[in-house]
Structures are given as structure tokens and as C-alpha cells.
Motif scaffolding. Sequence first.
Motif, PDB file in Angstrom:
ATOM      1  N   SER A  53       0.805  -1.222   0.000  1.00  0.00           N
ATOM      2  CA  SER A  53       0.000   0.000   0.000  1.00  0.00           C
ATOM      3  C   SER A  53       0.841   1.276   0.000  1.00  0.00           C
ATOM      4  CB  SER A  53      -0.937   0.015   1.218  1.00  0.00           C
ATOM      5  OG  SER A  53      -0.224   0.317   2.412  1.00  0.00           O
ATOM      6  N   VAL A  54       2.162   1.137   0.049  1.00  0.00           N
ATOM      7  CA  VAL A  54       3.027   2.315   0.056  1.00  0.00           C
ATOM      8  C   VAL A  54       3.929   2.288  -1.170  1.00  0.00           C
ATOM      9  CG1 VAL A  54       2.998   2.571   2.562  1.00  0.00           C
ATOM     10  CG2 VAL A  54       4.752   1.148   1.504  1.00  0.00           C
ATOM     11  N   LEU A  55       4.350   3.458  -1.587  1.00  0.00           N
ATOM     12  CA  LEU A  55       5.151   3.581  -2.798  1.00  0.00           C
ATOM     13  C   LEU A  55       6.637   3.742  -2.514  1.00  0.00           C
ATOM     14  CD1 LEU A  55       2.792   5.997  -4.790  1.00  0.00           C
ATOM     15  CD2 LEU A  55       2.896   3.493  -4.884  1.00  0.00           C
ATOM     16  N   GLU A  56       6.981   4.262  -1.335  1.00  0.00           N
ATOM     17  CA  GLU A  56       8.386   4.514  -1.023  1.00  0.00           C
ATOM     18  C   GLU A  56       9.092   3.199  -0.665  1.00  0.00           C
ATOM     19  OE1 GLU A  56       5.842   5.763   0.553  1.00  0.00           O
ATOM     20  OE2 GLU A  56       5.760   7.921   0.130  1.00  0.00           O
ATOM     21  N   ALA A  57      10.210   2.932  -1.336  1.00  0.00           N
ATOM     22  CA  ALA A  57      10.900   1.652  -1.175  1.00  0.00           C
ATOM     23  C   ALA A  57      11.346   1.404   0.260  1.00  0.00           C
ATOM     24  CB  ALA A  57      12.110   1.588  -2.118  1.00  0.00           C
ATOM     25  N   PHE A  91      16.142  -5.710  -2.477  1.00  0.00           N
ATOM     26  CA  PHE A  91      17.602  -5.797  -2.512  1.00  0.00           C
ATOM     27  C   PHE A  91      18.133  -5.830  -3.947  1.00  0.00           C
ATOM     28  CE2 PHE A  91      17.214  -7.496   1.933  1.00  0.00           C
ATOM     29  CZ  PHE A  91      17.988  -6.516   2.529  1.00  0.00           C
ATOM     30  N   MET A  92      17.345  -6.386  -4.866  1.00  0.00           N
ATOM     31  CA  MET A  92      17.765  -6.366  -6.268  1.00  0.00           C
ATOM     32  C   MET A  92      17.835  -4.944  -6.800  1.00  0.00           C
ATOM     33  SD  MET A  92      15.870  -9.712  -7.878  1.00  0.00           S
ATOM     34  CE  MET A  92      16.254  -9.236  -9.559  1.00  0.00           C
ATOM     35  N   GLU A  93      16.850  -4.130  -6.432  1.00  0.00           N
ATOM     36  CA  GLU A  93      16.863  -2.733  -6.867  1.00  0.00           C
ATOM     37  C   GLU A  93      18.062  -1.987  -6.297  1.00  0.00           C
ATOM     38  OE1 GLU A  93      14.927  -1.443  -9.158  1.00  0.00           O
ATOM     39  OE2 GLU A  93      13.970  -3.400  -9.362  1.00  0.00           O
ATOM     40  N   LYS A  94      18.541  -2.428  -5.138  1.00  0.00           N
ATOM     41  CA  LYS A  94      19.730  -1.839  -4.522  1.00  0.00           C
ATOM     42  C   LYS A  94      21.022  -2.467  -5.034  1.00  0.00           C
ATOM     43  CE  LYS A  94      17.499   0.854  -1.624  1.00  0.00           C
ATOM     44  NZ  LYS A  94      17.599   2.342  -1.667  1.00  0.00           N
ATOM     45  N   GLN A  96      22.096  -5.361  -4.395  1.00  0.00           N
ATOM     46  CA  GLN A  96      22.696  -6.160  -3.324  1.00  0.00           C
ATOM     47  C   GLN A  96      22.356  -7.629  -3.625  1.00  0.00           C
ATOM     48  OE1 GLN A  96      21.646  -4.560   0.551  1.00  0.00           O
ATOM     49  NE2 GLN A  96      22.003  -2.460  -0.128  1.00  0.00           N
ATOM     50  N   TRP A  97      23.149  -8.187  -4.532  1.00  0.00           N
ATOM     51  CA  TRP A  97      22.821  -9.471  -5.142  1.00  0.00           C
ATOM     52  C   TRP A  97      22.820 -10.624  -4.149  1.00  0.00           C
ATOM     53  CZ3 TRP A  97      20.855  -7.188  -8.906  1.00  0.00           C
ATOM     54  CH2 TRP A  97      21.521  -6.247  -9.682  1.00  0.00           C
ATOM     55  N   THR A  98      23.762 -10.642  -3.240  1.00  0.00           N
ATOM     56  CA  THR A  98      23.865 -11.766  -2.299  1.00  0.00           C
ATOM     57  C   THR A  98      22.631 -11.857  -1.418  1.00  0.00           C
ATOM     58  OG1 THR A  98      26.281 -11.595  -2.263  1.00  0.00           O
ATOM     59  CG2 THR A  98      25.236 -12.798  -0.459  1.00  0.00           C
ATOM     60  N   GLN A  99      22.212 -10.720  -0.860  1.00  0.00           N
ATOM     61  CA  GLN A  99      21.019 -10.710  -0.020  1.00  0.00           C
ATOM     62  C   GLN A  99      19.786 -11.130  -0.815  1.00  0.00           C
ATOM     63  OE1 GLN A  99      23.325  -8.311  -0.214  1.00  0.00           O
ATOM     64  NE2 GLN A  99      23.403  -7.041   1.636  1.00  0.00           N
ATOM     65  N   ALA A 100      19.689 -10.618  -2.047  1.00  0.00           N
ATOM     66  CA  ALA A 100      18.539 -10.950  -2.891  1.00  0.00           C
ATOM     67  C   ALA A 100      18.493 -12.447  -3.196  1.00  0.00           C
ATOM     68  CB  ALA A 100      18.601 -10.145  -4.184  1.00  0.00           C
ATOM     69  N   GLU A 101      19.632 -13.009  -3.562  1.00  0.00           N
ATOM     70  CA  GLU A 101      19.656 -14.431  -3.914  1.00  0.00           C
ATOM     71  C   GLU A 101      19.308 -15.312  -2.715  1.00  0.00           C
ATOM     72  OE1 GLU A 101      22.282 -17.540  -6.512  1.00  0.00           O
ATOM     73  OE2 GLU A 101      23.372 -16.018  -5.378  1.00  0.00           O
ATOM     74  N   THR A 102      19.812 -14.953  -1.546  1.00  0.00           N
ATOM     75  CA  THR A 102      19.505 -15.730  -0.335  1.00  0.00           C
ATOM     76  C   THR A 102      18.002 -15.788  -0.102  1.00  0.00           C
ATOM     77  OG1 THR A 102      21.620 -15.174   0.709  1.00  0.00           O
ATOM     78  CG2 THR A 102      19.830 -15.865   2.162  1.00  0.00           C
ATOM     79  N   LEU A 130      17.472 -11.954 -11.557  1.00  0.00           N
ATOM     80  CA  LEU A 130      18.721 -11.745 -10.818  1.00  0.00           C
ATOM     81  C   LEU A 130      19.923 -12.120 -11.676  1.00  0.00           C
ATOM     82  CD1 LEU A 130      20.064 -11.036  -8.073  1.00  0.00           C
ATOM     83  CD2 LEU A 130      19.715 -13.418  -7.406  1.00  0.00           C
ATOM     84  N   PHE A 131      19.844 -13.263 -12.353  1.00  0.00           N
ATOM     85  CA  PHE A 131      20.908 -13.662 -13.282  1.00  0.00           C
ATOM     86  C   PHE A 131      21.073 -12.617 -14.388  1.00  0.00           C
ATOM     87  CE2 PHE A 131      19.980 -18.358 -12.216  1.00  0.00           C
ATOM     88  CZ  PHE A 131      21.013 -18.394 -11.285  1.00  0.00           C
ATOM     89  N   PHE A 132      19.923 -12.165 -14.927  1.00  0.00           N
ATOM     90  CA  PHE A 132      19.950 -11.196 -16.030  1.00  0.00           C
ATOM     91  C   PHE A 132      20.660  -9.908 -15.617  1.00  0.00           C
ATOM     92  CE2 PHE A 132      17.653  -7.546 -17.988  1.00  0.00           C
ATOM     93  CZ  PHE A 132      18.125  -7.693 -19.287  1.00  0.00           C
TER      94      PHE A 132
END
Length: 208
Positions: A53-57, A91-94, A96-102, A130-132
Motif C-alpha cells: 500500500s506504500v510507494l516509497e521503497a 535488494f535487487m533494486e539496490k 545487493q545481489w547476495t542478499q537478494a539471492e539468499t 537476478l541472473f539477467f
Amino acid sequence: LAIAVDYNNLSVCYLNMNELEYAQTYLSQAVDLLKPLDQFAFISRIYGNYAESVLEAEVQKQYLDSAIAYAELSQDSYYLLGNLLNLADYFMEKEQWTQAETLVLQEIQLAQAYNERLNLIKARILRADLFFRQNKFDKANLLLDSVIQEADQQAQLINPLSDAYYLKSQVLRKRGADRQAFYWLDQHVQLTDSINAEKARQDIKNQS
């Protein structure tokens, strides 16, 4: 508890209509009712809806963190589903790949354990994304081929299938396969048009 259920249902209706402030009002009232009852699993679901319901990340992340925390308090890992995936997307938008993949791998494991095919397909598509984003185009393409084969002709998976078509077109474009990329982009457009047409028919039916 019954009133909180009704408030949550109302919030979902307003979310679907993109009336975010109304959704937040009912979510807030639901949480106020649930906290004294120690309904941790339900509160987790409420905070997951709050995140939508919120827009701010950064605010979204705060609600997702709360949703995950209450899911853990409930000792029912089912309520982590979806929230893990949305947090992975943050985390992908940031980048931060490791956190996202976990988080994506945790979502996949839980979706398999609970036999939640929609969550599983969404998680696998996000992993392909994530790979892309890390320029691992071959891995992304192979995973998308598997997802598309599994999701094809499954009515409940039509929305993520459209996302898979679009992502595959982007992967192929990066690999220089422009003709193939255009084919999958066209598939995405056709399927999206079909989804929108069906939604319009349902809206008209509901209003009649």
C-alpha cells in the motif's frame, strides 16, 4: 478477530482499486485489533499488505521486515511466502545481489515445501531476473525456458508467464538474438492484452 478479518478484506479491495489511503486505514485498524490477541501470523499478513500500500521503497522494506518478524514469531514459515520475495526484489533494486539471492532461494524452498506453484514460479522468474541483472544471460535463459515450459497452459500462472515472456525477450536481446527477442516480446504483448481483456470483462460483469 472477525472484525479484523473484515478490515483486512476491505483493505484488499481498496488495494485492488489502487485506493491506497483507504487500504492503509483499514490495515491500521486491523493491526490494532490483532496485537492484543497475539495473532502473529495474521499480523504478518497485514504488514505484507501494508507493504503493497506504500510507494516509497524504504517504507516498504520496513513493513516487509515487520511481516517477516511476525511470521517468525508465529513459528509458521508459510507466512514468509511472498514477503521474502518482495524483500528480495528490494535488494535487487539496490544491487545487493547476495542478499537478494539468499531470499529468493528461501522462497523457492518454502514454495516447494508447501506446494505453492504460483509462489514457486514467481520466485524462479525473479531468480532469472537476478541472473539477467548480473549479466549471466545463459543461466537466465535456461531458467526461463524451464519456467515457461512448466507454466504454459496453466490458467493460474498466466500473469507470471507474461513476465517470463518479457524477461526472456530482454535476455535474448542482450545476447544479440533480435529476431527471437521480438518473438517473445510479441508473445508478452499478446498475453498481456488477453489478461487485460479478461479483467475488463470481469469488471463489466461485476458492475452489471
